[in-house]
Design an enzyme around this catalytic site. Sequence first.
Site, short mmCIF file in Angstrom:
data_model
loop_
_atom_site.label_atom_id
_atom_site.label_comp_id
_atom_site.label_asym_id
_atom_site.label_seq_id
_atom_site.Cartn_x
_atom_site.Cartn_y
_atom_site.Cartn_z
CB SER A 135 -0.86 0.01 1.27
OG SER A 135 -1.49 1.26 1.43
CE1 TYR A 190 -2.92 -1.81 5.89
CE2 TYR A 190 -2.51 0.44 5.18
CZ TYR A 190 -2.93 -0.85 4.89
OH TYR A 190 -3.36 -1.17 3.62
N1 NAP Z 1 -8.73 -1.02 -0.33
C1 NAP Z 1 -7.74 -0.15 -0.44
O1 NAP Z 1 -7.94 1.05 -0.66
C2 NAP Z 1 -6.32 -0.61 -0.32
C3 NAP Z 1 -5.30 0.33 -0.52
C4 NAP Z 1 -3.99 -0.06 -0.40
C5 NAP Z 1 -3.69 -1.38 -0.08
N2 NAP Z 1 -4.69 -2.27 0.13
C6 NAP Z 1 -4.32 -3.65 0.49
O2 NAP Z 1 -5.07 -4.54 -0.31
C7 NAP Z 1 -5.28 -5.77 0.38
C8 NAP Z 1 -6.73 -6.18 0.22
O3 NAP Z 1 -7.56 -5.22 0.82
P1 NAP Z 1 -9.11 -5.12 0.49
O4 NAP Z 1 -9.39 -3.69 0.29
O5 NAP Z 1 -9.48 -6.10 -0.54
O6 NAP Z 1 -9.71 -5.54 1.94
P2 NAP Z 1 -10.89 -6.52 2.34
O7 NAP Z 1 -12.03 -6.38 1.41
O8 NAP Z 1 -11.10 -6.28 3.80
O9 NAP Z 1 -10.24 -7.96 2.14
C9 NAP Z 1 -9.23 -8.43 2.99
C10 NAP Z 1 -9.30 -9.93 3.07
O10 NAP Z 1 -8.29 -10.37 3.99
C11 NAP Z 1 -8.85 -11.36 4.82
N3 NAP Z 1 -8.16 -11.49 6.10
C12 NAP Z 1 -8.07 -10.57 7.09
N4 NAP Z 1 -7.45 -11.11 8.16
C13 NAP Z 1 -7.14 -12.38 7.83
C14 NAP Z 1 -6.51 -13.45 8.52
N5 NAP Z 1 -6.07 -13.33 9.78
N6 NAP Z 1 -6.36 -14.63 7.87
C15 NAP Z 1 -6.81 -14.79 6.62
N7 NAP Z 1 -7.43 -13.82 5.91
C16 NAP Z 1 -7.60 -12.64 6.52
C17 NAP Z 1 -10.27 -10.91 5.02
O11 NAP Z 1 -11.05 -11.96 5.51
P3 NAP Z 1 -12.17 -11.70 6.65
O12 NAP Z 1 -13.21 -10.83 6.01
O13 NAP Z 1 -12.65 -13.08 6.96
O14 NAP Z 1 -11.47 -11.03 7.77
C18 NAP Z 1 -10.63 -10.47 3.61
O15 NAP Z 1 -11.02 -11.57 2.83
C19 NAP Z 1 -4.83 -5.53 1.81
O16 NAP Z 1 -3.58 -6.16 2.00
C20 NAP Z 1 -4.68 -4.02 1.91
O17 NAP Z 1 -3.66 -3.64 2.82
C21 NAP Z 1 -6.00 -1.93 0.00
#
Ligand code: NAP
Length: 309
Positions: free
Chosen positions: A154, A180
């Site tokens: 990120s 984070y």
């Molecule tokens: N969205 C953004 O704007 C953004 C920006 C920069 C970087 N990112 C990065 O992109 C990645 C994906 O984010 P997203 O936006 O898609 O978030 P999201 O919709 O919350 O998806 C995250 C996933 O990770 C899983 N997860 C969390 N804790 C876990 C654990 N202990 N073991 C296994 N799985 C786990 C969640 O499962 P549960 O629902 O079961 O917890 C969910 O399926 C992250 O690494 C984030 O840092 C996102």
Amino acid sequence: MTKARQHKIGSGFGFHSTADEVLAGIDLSGKLAIVTGGYSGLGLATTRALAKAGAHVVVPARRPSLAREATDAEVDELDLADQASVRAFADRFLASGRRIDIMVNSAGIMAAPETRVGPGWELQFATNHLGHFALVNRLRPAFTDHTRVVSVSSSGHQVAGIRWDDPHFTREPYDRWLAYGQSKTANVLFAVQLDALGVKSFAVHPGRILTELARHVSKEEQLANGWIDEHGNIVDPLFKSPEQGAATQVWAATAPQLSLRGGLYLEDCDVAELTDSDAMESGVRDYAVDPDAAARLWTLSEELTGVDA
Ligand SMILES: NC(=O)c1ccc[n+]([C@@H]2O[C@H](COP(=O)([O-])OP(=O)(O)OC[C@H]3O[C@@H](n4cnc5c(N)ncnc54)[C@H](OP(=O)(O)O)[C@@H]3O)[C@@H](O)[C@H]2O)c1
């Protein structure tokens, strides 16, 4: 040196590209991909796009029943914050005798309240970094010479480097955004060192996408940040759709343009430039692609997890 190679290559894709557009003309039939977090947000968009291009996708899930509702992909149980669960998943997968062509580490948590897991580890470092560190290294016997590993980092890495003296916030007060940022810097350093060890690897910033990731950011904070209006509508023009957000990780996992590259931080479907700007927008910090720091974090992660990597 990774730092010297952090320059745009002019991929032809960009901010608005979607995962499907990036995969147009790419046939992934017969390929196996593991997508952590592949049942929500960017991970789910990645799972769908890779499956549409012909890949068999395995989604390790903290909540398997939710994952089975969200996707037709193969689902198995995995809690990245629990090293015993990581080992059990890896053992089950290795016992299946299959090979891994693509691994996208998309699971993550952001700005969680102070929580301790395992031997007192800070939850974001434990989940986002140490869980993936152990998972990838335990699965390495299933890698081929062409396996690509993508760490979803990120722009938040710009908030903090590795807190070498206090990674788990045991001496200084906990700060959920510093925690984070540290974990996202760790994701980049992991990709740098894994690539140096011979496994093609990239780290990506997907862009800003409103997903369940924001579950620990209150509506008031989202309003104050200008992400949403009072009705919950996205108003920030810099936000992407999940399909656009998944594009860079899918590009990292498959692009022929990257076949001779590795150990790089990518954004908007291109290689990112180095930055020291305080604007906190594009680019990668020097400390996140520093090879010495990458090797140091690798050693620390081996010591903490006990995984011989
Ligand atoms: N969205 C953004 O704007 C953004 C920006 C920069 C970087 N990112 C990065 O992109 C990645 C994906 O984010 P997203 O936006 O898609 O978030 P999201 O919709 O919350 O998806 C995250 C996933 O990770 C899983 N997860 C969390 N804790 C876990 C654990 N202990 N073991 C296994 N799985 C786990 C969640 O499962 P549960 O629902 O079961 O917890 C969910 O399926 C992250 O690494 C984030 O840092 C996102």
